[in-house]
Design an enzyme around this catalytic site. Structure first.
Site, mmCIF file in Angstrom:
data_model
loop_
_atom_site.group_PDB
_atom_site.id
_atom_site.type_symbol
_atom_site.label_atom_id
_atom_site.label_comp_id
_atom_site.label_asym_id
_atom_site.label_seq_id
_atom_site.Cartn_x
_atom_site.Cartn_y
_atom_site.Cartn_z
ATOM 1 N N GLU A 247 0.786 -1.233 0.000
ATOM 2 C CA GLU A 247 0.000 0.000 0.000
ATOM 3 C C GLU A 247 0.820 1.286 0.000
ATOM 4 O OE1 GLU A 247 -4.170 -1.778 1.803
ATOM 5 O OE2 GLU A 247 -3.057 -0.322 3.008
HETATM 6 C C1 BMA Z 1 -4.708 -3.061 4.711
HETATM 7 C C2 BMA Z 1 -3.572 -3.959 5.147
HETATM 8 C C3 BMA Z 1 -3.209 -3.694 6.557
HETATM 9 C C4 BMA Z 1 -4.410 -3.342 7.396
HETATM 10 C C5 BMA Z 1 -5.677 -3.797 6.729
HETATM 11 C C6 BMA Z 1 -6.917 -3.516 7.529
HETATM 12 O O1 BMA Z 1 -4.275 -1.828 4.771
HETATM 13 O O2 BMA Z 1 -2.516 -3.809 4.299
HETATM 14 O O3 BMA Z 1 -2.284 -2.677 6.625
HETATM 15 O O4 BMA Z 1 -4.289 -3.926 8.623
HETATM 16 O O5 BMA Z 1 -5.823 -3.159 5.512
HETATM 17 O O6 BMA Z 1 -7.114 -2.159 7.698
#
Ligand code: BMA
Length: 818
Positions: free
Chosen positions: A436
């Site tokens: 991300e």
């Molecule tokens: C995404 C994942 C984690 C996070 C999840 C829930 O961002 O990559 O970083 O825990 O969503 O929010």
């Protein structure tokens, strides 16, 4: 090569003001330390800190992360090691900012938790009483100092200074995990003595497109003083039965010895559900004048791997399809996070239990997520044995990471270490740059900028688009690399390119989960719905007077922003709001199961066959937890599956039937993820809530390999609430079931379905219902484990399911009431 593991007699203490020498030589104030281990684990064992997993204790132990810690250990030099030309101290993992002294001499400074270090110490060793001293600076404070020096940077989750620190990001706290800033020698410390040793053994095997032969180039890198005459390397390749299928002996005149083995009709390694996982063993023995100096072994799985980006008929963009041995694989499974906030507590047995459970849940792929650590060898060994494919992130998550020279150098060492350690695992199918980071970059990401990336507003592109792909190409050329997750198009949120994280449900606009299928993606690498844990888990960390959903302890073990609000919203939008703890648990877990099933069912429908793999994967956020918490996990910290685990298992079944509401009835389709055509019957029936069967039809079908296929619409008369059941029957056996209830459930008056549970045998139960029953959850005390759960029952279809460890325990049943 001879070695000595230095694991016993270690002590640790907090650093205090004053001269460090005095502290290292102090007689008292020491706590027994485990190596490998972490400070928190040892303080917990000594009773110095409370269990951070219980109640609100997390907040009581933060001081540990703000202190520097001292370790001291002693060892004598075994005779057989003293005689060797070389002696190296090897530190497989120092968390994180460490300074090391041997017999008073500073020998090492390290600042990357993921980089193993080797230090030649022959000259410093004594026959007895060698003393090792380690100082671990507070990573939190060290990171903040770097932040002050280089400037503030953005990050989601945890103190943003974490982006300067090469340490597992989740230690800083995450939206499912506590802040536990570990410190310590988290991987083994040993002394290696040798005259010459094998520095690396690499065999990037390639299977031919026709699968009829495999080329296995072998490179053995030798570390020694000077290579004199008489050095040789013996290579032996054994097949899974242990029989030698190829061998040779090569004189070692240069530091790297190369040889090419070729095999005809190799035993191919397949992902689970597609074939076996035969593993060959390659042994390299370093010889001098026939005397063995060192030996290394590695396991090899021979498979042909492709990440296919091809056109999708009638659509924009390209596929994101994993192909193994020319077979298209639907990447169904989970994101994996570290299994404990104190990582050295995860034993090989626990890893086996986790991965066997994942396999039992029809997991074909696990993504090792970028906010944790490069997992232990045993994790990948088990994935090789179980046929679970691994999507491996490099350890970057949700941050705007820097790219100044010192940082790049450290990341370069880290990438090399991870690539060299993990590249022989057949299960590992993708290297991915980060988690991300292209999303958090937002407007700072301009794909038009292609040069001087380190000086651009998004400097970490230098890592994801130059440093890492070059390292992968150099050290592991047989595997694909993907710059990030998600990645593809401008915002990494493209429906027709690359992978996608679908968080419009739960996060963002909190859209209804029933809309998941409308989110198009070539590969869904994250989506999720949170739920609380079950009673048994709650009793382990929530005091009786805090056992209500709105309690301080509940809130402290629910890290997701707006978590309570989101859980409540999805419940009141779908089911009647629960008023007691048990129905709250049922409610959140029911919604999680429904949501994940809706997503996978919708996306797998897009896996339509050759040239039409519009969606080729769905990885649930998240499989596991690192402590007891309300989170997106489908299995709790102590490996107790939630109902959603079984819902995901069902939707990822190799042969499956599925339903979706359409005007005038229900569309139905079926999936065959195997490589063999399957003759089957699809049986459909319509039921009233009181259990009258008011219609049905059967269709004989042939399910072609590797695809989902549509079979039309089952028409039902409108008016009253009608529940539809579907069964897929192969050779007279029901291999899969699906159901479709009118929604929202909260509007339904669901009469008591009169569920009965009978013991069919010691390890099997038969569950019946007199009327349609939704979300039937079986529970039992102790360690009983049901082979299936979260069932949808119909009057004409008693379900038999396996159960382990029930003994004469009682089985309780809960179901969706209305
Ligand atoms: C995404 C994942 C984690 C996070 C999840 C829930 O961002 O990559 O970083 O825990 O969503 O929010």
């Amino acid at each position: 090569m001879k070695q000595l593991t230095i694991a016993s007699g270690w002590q640790l203490r907090a650093r205090t003001a004053g001269r460090i020498e005095a502290q290292f030589t102090a007689a008292d104030g020491w706590t027994p330390a485990s190596v490998p281990g972490t400070v928190q684990q040892d303080l917990l064992a000594a009773g110095t800190i409370p269990d951070p997993f219980v109640g609100l204790n997390e907040h009581e132990v933060q001081w540990v992360g703000e202190r520097d810690w001292l370790y001291r250990g002693h060892f004598d030099l075994p005779e057989e090691l003293a005689g060797e030309d070389h002696a190296d101290l090897c530190f497989d993992g120092l968390d994180t900012f460490a300074t090391v002294w041997l017999n008073g001499e500073e020998i090492l400074r390290s600042d990357n938790q993921f980089v193993p270090r080797r230090v030649p110490v022959k000259a410093l060793l004594r026959p007895t009483g060698n003393e090792l001293r380690l100082r671990f600076d507070s990573a939190l404070l060290a990171g903040q100092a770097l932040g002050a020096e280089y400037g503030p940077r953005d990050a989601w989750n945890g103190d943003p200074s974490r982006v300067y620190v090469r340490k597992a990001g989740y230690n800083y706290g995450w939206d499912w995990g506590p802040i536990i800033m570990t410190a310590g020698p988290w991987r083994p410390i040993r002394l290696e003595a040798y005259s010459a040793r094998i520095a690396s053994l690499h065999a990037p095997a390639e299977v031919a497109p026709d699968l009829r032969s495999a080329a296995i180039p072998v490179a053995v890198r030798i570390a020694t003083g000077t290579l004199t005459a008489g050095f040789a390397v013996a290579l032996a390749l054994r097949d899974p039965s242990g029989a030698v299928v190829a061998e040779t002996r090569v004189r070692a005149e240069v530091a790297t010895v190369n040889h090419l083995f070729t095999l005809t009709d190799p035993q191919l390694w397949w992902p689970r559900g597609h074939g076996e996982q035969p593993l060959y063993t390659l042994t390299a023995t370093l010889l001098r004048d026939d005397a063995e100096l060192d030996r290394q072994e590695t396991r090899l799985g021979l498979r042909r791997l492709r990440l296919v980006h091809e056109a999708v008929r009638g659509e924009e963009g390209q596929s994101f399809l994993f192909e193994v041995n020319n077979a298209p694989i639907f990447g169904g499974g989970y994101n994996w996070i570290p299994a404990d906030s104190l990582p050295t507590r995860v034993t090989p047995e626990r890893y086996r239990a986790w991965l066997e459970l994942a396999a039992e849940g029809n997991t074909t792929m696990l993504r090792v997520w970028g906010g944790g650590y490069y997992e232990e060898d045993v994790f990948y060994d088990l994935c090789d044995e179980l046929g679970i494919l691994v999507w491996q992130d490099f350890m970057f998550a949700c941050g705007m990471y820097p790219a100044h020279p010192a940082f790049l150098a450290s990341v370069g060492q880290e990438a090399e270490a991870a690539l060299r350690r993990l590249r022989h695992h057949p299960s590992l199918v993708l290297w991915c740059g980060n988690n991300e980071d292209y999303q958090i970059a937002g407007k700072h990401y301009d794909p038009a900028v292609t040069t001087d990336l380190a000086d651009s507003p998004f400097p970490a592109r230098e890592i994801y688009e130059r440093l890492l792909p070059e390292a992968v190409a150099a050290l592991d050329p047989t595997r694909p690399y993907w710059p990030g997750s998600p990645y593809g198009g401008l915002r990494g949120d493209e429906p027709t390119i690359g992978d996608r994280h679908i968080w419009g449900v739960w996060h963002g606009g909190m859209l209804p989960y029933q809309e998941y299928p409308t989110f198009k993606s070539r590969f869904v690498s994250e989506f999720g719905m949170a739920s609380t844990v079950g009673r048994a888990a709650l009793d382990e960390f929530v005091a009786p007077d805090e056992q209500y959903p709105e309690s301080r302890t509940f809130d402290s073990h629910l890290k997701a922003s707006g978590g309570q609000r989101r859980l409540a919203t999805y419940m009141v939008e779908n089911i009647r709001h629960p008023h007691d703890l048990d129905s709250y648990i049922f409610g959140t877990q029911f919604i999680q199961a429904e949501a994940l099933a809706a997503g996978i069912r919708g996306w797998r429908r897009g896996w339509r066959g050759p040239g039409e793999y519009a969606c080729a994967g769905a990885l649930v956020w998240q499989l596991n937890d690192c402590w007891p918490v309300t989170s997106w996990a489908t299995v709790d910290y102590r490996l107790r599956p939630k109902p959603a685990f079984y819902a995901v298992k069902r939707e990822l079944a190799p042969l499956a039937v599925a339903l979706a509401r359409v005007e005038g009835g229900a569309a139905f389709w079926a999936i065959n993820a195997t490589g063999t055509p399957v003759s089957a019957t699809i049986q459909l029936a319509a039921w009233t809530l009181v259990g009258e069967r008011i219609g049905g039809e059967e269709q004989m079908v042939t399910l072609l390999p590797y695809r989902a296929a549509e079979f039309g619409t089952f028409a039902i008369r409108q008016g009253r609430p009608i529940v539809i059941s579907a069964r897929l029957i192969v050779e007279g056996e029901i291999v899969h079931r699906a159901s479709l209830w009118p929604e929202p459930y909260k509007y339904l008056d669901i009469p008591d379905p009169e569920i009965t549970v009978e013991r069919a045998s010691d390890d099997a139960l038969t569950v019946r219902a007199a009327r349609p029953a939704k979300g039937v959850v079986l529970a039992a005390s102790g360690d009983a484990r049901f082979a299936d759960n979260n069932l949808d029952l119909f009057p004409d279809d008693p379900q038999q399911l396996g159960v382990r460890g029930l003994g004469d325990g009682e089985v309780t049943v809960e179901w969706l009431r209305g």
